[in-house]
Scaffold this active site. Structure first.
Site, mmCIF file in Angstrom:
data_model
loop_
_atom_site.group_PDB
_atom_site.id
_atom_site.type_symbol
_atom_site.label_atom_id
_atom_site.label_comp_id
_atom_site.label_asym_id
_atom_site.label_seq_id
_atom_site.Cartn_x
_atom_site.Cartn_y
_atom_site.Cartn_z
ATOM 1 N N PRO A 94 0.790 -1.232 0.000
ATOM 2 C CA PRO A 94 0.000 0.000 0.000
ATOM 3 C C PRO A 94 0.827 1.290 0.000
ATOM 4 O O PRO A 94 1.866 1.366 0.646
ATOM 5 C CB PRO A 94 -0.826 -0.115 1.284
ATOM 6 N N ASN A 95 0.318 2.251 -0.723
ATOM 7 C CA ASN A 95 0.828 3.621 -0.799
ATOM 8 C C ASN A 95 2.096 3.764 -1.639
ATOM 9 O O ASN A 95 2.548 4.880 -1.875
ATOM 10 C CB ASN A 95 1.055 4.228 0.609
ATOM 11 N N ARG A 106 5.238 12.179 -2.948
ATOM 12 C CA ARG A 106 5.183 12.663 -1.560
ATOM 13 C C ARG A 106 6.429 12.161 -0.832
ATOM 14 O O ARG A 106 7.083 11.232 -1.285
ATOM 15 C CB ARG A 106 3.968 12.091 -0.806
ATOM 16 N N TYR A 137 11.607 8.592 0.803
ATOM 17 C CA TYR A 137 11.503 7.580 -0.261
ATOM 18 C C TYR A 137 12.144 8.000 -1.592
ATOM 19 O O TYR A 137 12.086 7.239 -2.566
ATOM 20 C CB TYR A 137 10.026 7.211 -0.487
ATOM 21 N N ASN A 170 8.072 -5.747 -1.586
ATOM 22 C CA ASN A 170 8.066 -4.647 -0.618
ATOM 23 C C ASN A 170 6.620 -4.577 -0.118
ATOM 24 O O ASN A 170 5.776 -3.953 -0.763
ATOM 25 C CB ASN A 170 8.474 -3.329 -1.278
ATOM 26 N N ALA A 193 3.419 -1.139 4.453
ATOM 27 C CA ALA A 193 2.956 -1.197 5.847
ATOM 28 C C ALA A 193 2.507 -2.598 6.259
ATOM 29 O O ALA A 193 2.539 -2.938 7.449
ATOM 30 C CB ALA A 193 1.824 -0.188 6.048
ATOM 31 N N GLU A 236 12.970 -9.659 0.554
ATOM 32 C CA GLU A 236 12.171 -8.533 1.065
ATOM 33 C C GLU A 236 12.954 -7.238 0.843
ATOM 34 O O GLU A 236 14.160 -7.205 1.099
ATOM 35 C CB GLU A 236 11.946 -8.777 2.567
ATOM 36 N N HIS A 255 12.907 -2.910 1.351
ATOM 37 C CA HIS A 255 12.344 -1.639 1.829
ATOM 38 C C HIS A 255 13.226 -0.515 1.330
ATOM 39 O O HIS A 255 14.459 -0.615 1.412
ATOM 40 C CB HIS A 255 12.274 -1.604 3.362
ATOM 41 N N ARG A 296 13.740 4.114 11.831
ATOM 42 C CA ARG A 296 12.463 4.837 11.882
ATOM 43 C C ARG A 296 11.679 4.447 13.136
ATOM 44 O O ARG A 296 12.244 3.902 14.083
ATOM 45 C CB ARG A 296 11.690 4.583 10.585
#
Ligand code: CA2
Length: 436
Positions: free
Chosen positions: A11-12, A19, A24, A75, A78, A99, A101, A108
């Site tokens: 998601p996102n 943004r 990112y 990835n 969330a 995986e 990220h 974070r």
């Protein structure tokens, strides 16, 4: 056809480049996709690049990949930190999962430090920005061994050294199991007879195999004993038996093992689990004979009588066994005494070559067999020897040599690769080959 790799995004991530560039970066998801396709193209991989905001969609894609893909780069965004469902879906896949990220999640918020997916991932890349995706694809290419890359720990070259081994079923058994395990597995026959070489060429052949990156060698007649001085170390069983049929070549070292005895023991346990074992007569005390006798005593045969035409051979095998298992459990008899010793025996094991396609016939007079005497063979070519045929016709319980051939290969495969083979599958394959 190229292997397919799914690159899945949670998601996102569709907002990438639009943004939060500090976290990112400024590349869009379309840029990432283009870079993944470029890397995949160079490595001979077909990339399926997808993004979704819905957990159920991500799970459906994992299920789809399960059927079609050779690996996943994911990835989960969330969902990384929340979704047991995504983890469960990934857990059903048998190929490597990496995986990725973009940000360094450990720098974070606390809640981003834990990943459900890392439990299953073969590796995790985080904090390398969007470059992490192409790095993961490169790594995946090596893990699965796509064009132009060597699969790490997935490519095995092995062989068999011996004489007159052209009809051996061992290469087919190993290679088929290797393929079923997703390995690149090549098993070469190194036949002294076809090469016009004597047993004295063994040292040179082992050196060559080592130099060419062989993971190991099976060793058979006439080299099972003569190989020993050429090795760095021996397993306990090989040392006790004074015979080696499997050499593992690793880190510049040569370690000898004996999987023949394991082969007989496993076959016996499966094929004649409840057979009486108070007293058993074994014919033959050659190379295979000593391994079989060791297996028989390990399987709980209380007393074993060994008969060989060469009396000194029977005596020396019996002495070794007596030292390991106790004097009261082994004895030697001459071929002339066979009727007398068989009269009190529960079972008979033939380890002589008589009954092989090359040496047809019976290793003892047929009149000595009885319905209550079980009979085991180690010959597997043919599977039904004259001895087994005669014994079966009398109503005796019998065990052919196929299982021993399979289980010695099962154990050798495990030693060569460090991967546990599927013994049932190897057995089925052997049975299918023998039926042809
Ligand atoms: O660093 C990563 O790749 C993450 O998987 C990204 C996830 C986050 O929940 C993980 O903890 C780490 C969030 C993806 C959101 O993507 C955006 C991109 C641009 C703007 C806004 C969100």
């Amino acid at each position: 056809m190229n292997p397919i790799v799914y690159v899945l995004n949670g998601p996102n991530l569709n907002l990438l480049g639009k943004r939060q560039p500090k976290i990112y970066g400024s590349e869009t998801l379309a840029d990432v996709e283009a870079e993944c396709r470029r890397t995949g193209g160079e490595l001979g991989l077909d990339i399926e690049f997808r993004q979704t905001n819905a957990e159920s969609q991500l799970i459906d894609w994992i299920h789809e990949a399960r059927e079609r893909a050779a690996g996943i780069v994911i990835n989960p965004a969330a969902f990384t930190h929340t979704s047991v469902a995504v983890l469960d879906a990934l857990n059903t896949c048998e190929f490597p999962i990496l995986e990725v990220h973009i940000s360094n999640i450990h720098q974070r918020e606390e809640f981003r430090h834990h990943s459900f997916v890392s439990r299953i991932a073969r590796g995790v890349i985080c904090g390398f920005g969007t470059q992490g995706y192409s790095l993961a694809i490169q790594r995946l290419a090596r893990l699965i061994g796509s064009r132009g890359t060597l699969p790490i720990e997935r490519a095995f070259l092995v062989g068999l050294i011996g004489t007159g081994i052209q009809a051996s079923r061992t290469p087919a058994m190993h290679e088929k199991e290797g393929a079923a395990q997703g390995l690149r597995y090549v098993y070469k026959l190194i036949d002294l007879e076809t090469l016009g070489l004597g047993a004295d060429a063994l040292a040179e052949l082992i050196k060559a195999a080592e130099r060419m990156g062989f993971a190991g060698l099976n060793i058979t007649h006439p080299c099972k004993q003569s190989v020993i001085p050429l090795l760095d170390d021996l397993s306990e069983d090989a040392r006790a038996l004074g015979a080696v049929n499997t050499v593992v070549l690793k880190d510049g070292k040569r370690v000898g093992h004996n999987t023949d005895w394991f082969g007989f023991a496993e076959n016996f346990k499966r094929g004649l689990p409840d057979a009486r074992r108070d007293h058993v007569v074994q014919l033959g005390a050659g190379g295979a004979g000593s391994a079989v006798a060791h297996a028989a005593l390990t399987c709980g045969i209380k007393k074993l009588t060994i008969i060989d035409v060469a009396a000194d051979r029977a005596k020396s095998v019996a002495e070794g066994l007596a030292a390991r298992f106790g004097r009261d459990r082994v004895s030697v008899a001459t071929p002339a005494e066979i009727a007398a010793v068989l009269a009190t025996a529960d079972g008979l094991i033939n380890t002589t070559p008589i009954g092989m396609a090359k040496y047809p016939g019976l290793p003892l007079p047929a009149g000595l067999l009885r319905p209550d005497l079980w009979v085991a063979e180690i010959i597997y070519f043919p599977l039904e020897t004259e001895l087994l045929r005669t014994a079966r016709a009398l109503g005796s319980r019998t065990l052919d040599g196929g299982g021993m051939a399979v289980f010695q290969a099962v154990e050798a495969f495990r030693l060569f690769t460090g991967i546990k083979p599927d013994a049932e599958r190897m057995l089925q394959h052997f049975t299918a080959m023998s039926a042809n």
